[in-house]
Each structure stands twice: as C-alpha cells, then as structure tokens.
Scaffold this active site. Sequence first.
Site, PDB file in Angstrom:
ATOM      1  N   ARG A  69       0.851  -1.203   0.000  1.00 44.16           N
ATOM      2  CA  ARG A  69       0.000   0.000   0.000  1.00 44.16           C
ATOM      3  C   ARG A  69       0.885   1.251   0.000  1.00 44.16           C
ATOM      4  NH1 ARG A  69      -3.139  -3.387   3.579  1.00 44.16           N
ATOM      5  NH2 ARG A  69      -2.281  -2.388   5.437  1.00 44.16           N
ATOM      6  N   LYS A 120     -11.764  14.755   5.740  1.00 41.44           N
ATOM      7  CA  LYS A 120     -12.926  14.215   5.024  1.00 41.44           C
ATOM      8  C   LYS A 120     -13.709  13.261   5.913  1.00 41.44           C
ATOM      9  CE  LYS A 120     -13.599  10.546   2.409  1.00 41.44           C
ATOM     10  NZ  LYS A 120     -13.436   9.490   1.381  1.00 41.44           N
ATOM     11  N   GLU A 124     -19.047  15.062   3.023  1.00 44.74           N
ATOM     12  CA  GLU A 124     -19.361  14.113   1.945  1.00 44.74           C
ATOM     13  C   GLU A 124     -20.604  13.271   2.265  1.00 44.74           C
ATOM     14  OE1 GLU A 124     -16.257  11.288   1.001  1.00 44.74           O
ATOM     15  OE2 GLU A 124     -17.343  10.499  -0.712  1.00 44.74           O
ATOM     16  N   LYS A 133     -18.741  17.597  -0.824  1.00 45.48           N
ATOM     17  CA  LYS A 133     -18.361  16.502  -1.737  1.00 45.48           C
ATOM     18  C   LYS A 133     -19.570  15.599  -1.950  1.00 45.48           C
ATOM     19  CE  LYS A 133     -15.101  12.673  -2.294  1.00 45.48           C
ATOM     20  NZ  LYS A 133     -13.691  12.273  -2.189  1.00 45.48           N
TER      21      LYS A 133
HETATM   22  P1  13P Z   1     -14.790   7.463  -5.425  1.00 45.96           P
HETATM   23  O1  13P Z   1     -14.414   8.612  -6.317  1.00 45.96           O
HETATM   24  O2  13P Z   1     -14.134   6.176  -5.808  1.00 45.96           O
HETATM   25  O3  13P Z   1     -16.259   7.361  -5.193  1.00 45.96           O
HETATM   26  O4  13P Z   1     -14.166   7.786  -4.004  1.00 45.96           O
HETATM   27  C1  13P Z   1     -14.319   9.054  -3.484  1.00 45.96           C
HETATM   28  C2  13P Z   1     -14.309   9.018  -2.026  1.00 45.96           C
HETATM   29  O5  13P Z   1     -13.585   9.746  -1.406  1.00 45.96           O
HETATM   30  C3  13P Z   1     -15.233   8.097  -1.352  1.00 45.96           C
HETATM   31  O6  13P Z   1     -15.248   8.385  -0.012  1.00 45.96           O
END
Ligand code: 13P
Length: 342
Positions: free
Chosen positions: A46, A136, A177, A219
């Site tokens: 990773r 986030k 988000e 987001k």
């Molecule tokens: P994806 O663009 O693959 O949906 O991932 C964005 C993300 O931060 C999901 O939490």
Amino acid sequence: MNTAELTKTARMLMAPGKGLLAMDESNPTCNRRFAALNIPQTPEMRRIYRELIVTTPGLGDSISGAILFDETIRQKISNGAPFADALHQAGIIPGIKVDLGTGELAGFPGEKITQGLDGLTERVREYSRMGARFAKWRAVLAIADGIPTPGGMDANAHALARYAAVCQDAGLVPIVEPEVLMDGNHSLEHCREVTEQVLRTVFHQLHAQRVRLEGLILKPNMVLAGANCSEQPDVDQVADATVTCLLRAVPAAVPGVAFLSGGQPAEPASARLNAMNVRWAPRMPWALTFSFSRAIQQPALEIWSGRAAKGNAARQALLHRARCNSAARQGRYSLDMERSVC
Ligand code: 13P
C-alpha cells in the site's frame, strides 16, 4: 477558529483548473482492490502504491489537495519524507480521512451511520501537527424502498455537522461528503429528489452546529440513475439534473463543490463534470470540480498491478486522468483528449 485561514485553504483547494485526489481508501477497501489484481495486500505494498501516486511529476498542476488514510499519513516515501511533506513539496495540500467507516444505524433497518465522533478532537489535532490542512468524513445513504428515512438523513447530517465543527475549530477545512449511492434501479429523478433532500438536511444541520460555510467544501454524488435502471440518461441530462439539484440546496457561501465518482467509469465521470461546467458555469456561485478516487486511480492501479517495471506507465495513466479532470473542471474536456493518451 480562524475563519480567514479556513477560507484561504478552501479557496486554494478550489484553485482554478484543479481538483482533489482521494487516495484515502481504508485498508479493507484498498485490499479488496489489490486482491482483484493479485497485488499482495500488505502495508508495504500500500505504501509503495501511494508513493507512486504522490511522486508522479506534474501531478500538482491538476491536483490541489490529496486525501490520505491514517496508515499513509504515518508512513514515509523512500527518501525518508513523510507523505504529508512529500505532498507539500509537490505543491499539493495534504488532507486526511477522519471518519472510522460505517455501521448499522440502530432502529433503521437497511440504513448506515458513519462512526468516529468519539476522540475526534484529539485525532484531528494530531493530524494537524502532521501537516494535514483539511479532512474528510463520508456519510452513506442508499436508495431503496422507503429509504433513506428522515431519521436516517438527520442522524447522518448531524454527525457530518459535528465533524465539520470539530475540524474548523482545529483549523482544518472539512470536506462534507454525503454520498447517495448509485446501487439500485431507481430513476434519475428519484436520485435528484433524494439528493436534494439529503443536501437540505445537511445544510440545516451545518447551520445548527455553527459551521462556517465559507470554510468547507461539499463533496456530493452526481445525480445519476441507479446502476440497474433500464433508462440511463445521457451526459447532458446528468449535468442538468445535478446542477439543478445543487442550485436548489447548496448555499452560495460555500466556496466549492467537489464530486466523488461513486463507481462511475473514468471517462463518463470526466464528461459529466465537463458538461456541468460548459452548460452552467455562469449561473453557479461555487467552483465545481472533482474529488475522485476510482475515476482517477483505477486505470493506473490496473497498469501497475504491483509490478515495479510498470511504475512509469502507471504514473502516465494517473497524470492523464488528472489532466482530463482538470480540463473538465474548466469545461475544456473532449473525447479527443482520451485518444491522445500517452
Ligand atoms: P470514489 O471517487 O471512488 O467514489 O471515491 C471518493 C471518495 O472519497 C469516497 O469516499
């Protein structure tokens, strides 16, 4: 709270022509994607993969900020620099995923709640000392029979708002988000209605929890028909449904909207973002850009597949997607760009 500093960071994240790179897959998610390509699922693999990403020359021309996972922000690249420092050196602002994933929402069968408010203040302060400037938190809302419920939306919006308040207090810009999933056979219109309701609920809670709108980034998902819906909208229909929904629910004080890709293939995700900027730019009060994980990384991950010899080709593919999305953020993307792939 230093509102001027938060606003400055949020504006830098929304810099013209740039967007965000989400590279904050949790270990189980990253391992699942590695397993599909027979890549060993170890901390070192990773780390190597994420080093490949952050050391891609020129990435900072299209990417303003990158979201790291807890394991990665504690790791170093080969020259000994911590990941957050390596990003700063590349002209990319380091961010951090601070939620701890989702669990069942008790009393609401089929709905989820995001966890991680306990101890969040201390974790956010530590990440700030490590160089993170934004954070986030992802809430997940599925569309199904009678779902999401008002109670499910309230609980998730409240958690998002508490997270955002804690981040701002510590000087980190929160990426808020709320993801309405594309799984299911619902129509475009149904997704628009649910997404609008979710966003209204989120902004109600952000206001109630005294979060400064000027110092956050939203987001959201794009408004899409369910992946199994028999009637799939074209690019312009997605663009119009998405921006109409945002205009109704997202206050003008928010500096920027940066979409998740949510499992869309890379090219449609770019085309849809582009169409929004082409068709709606003069009427939008916020910057409209990307914060993709899969739609930027997946082609590069597949090329690399754990093989050092493929590192440069993978970097080219990553840079290509970053550039395509940078163009889409400016309404300058076209399919010709895909044909001119390195
Ligand atoms: P994806 O663009 O693959 O949906 O991932 C964005 C993300 O931060 C999901 O939490």
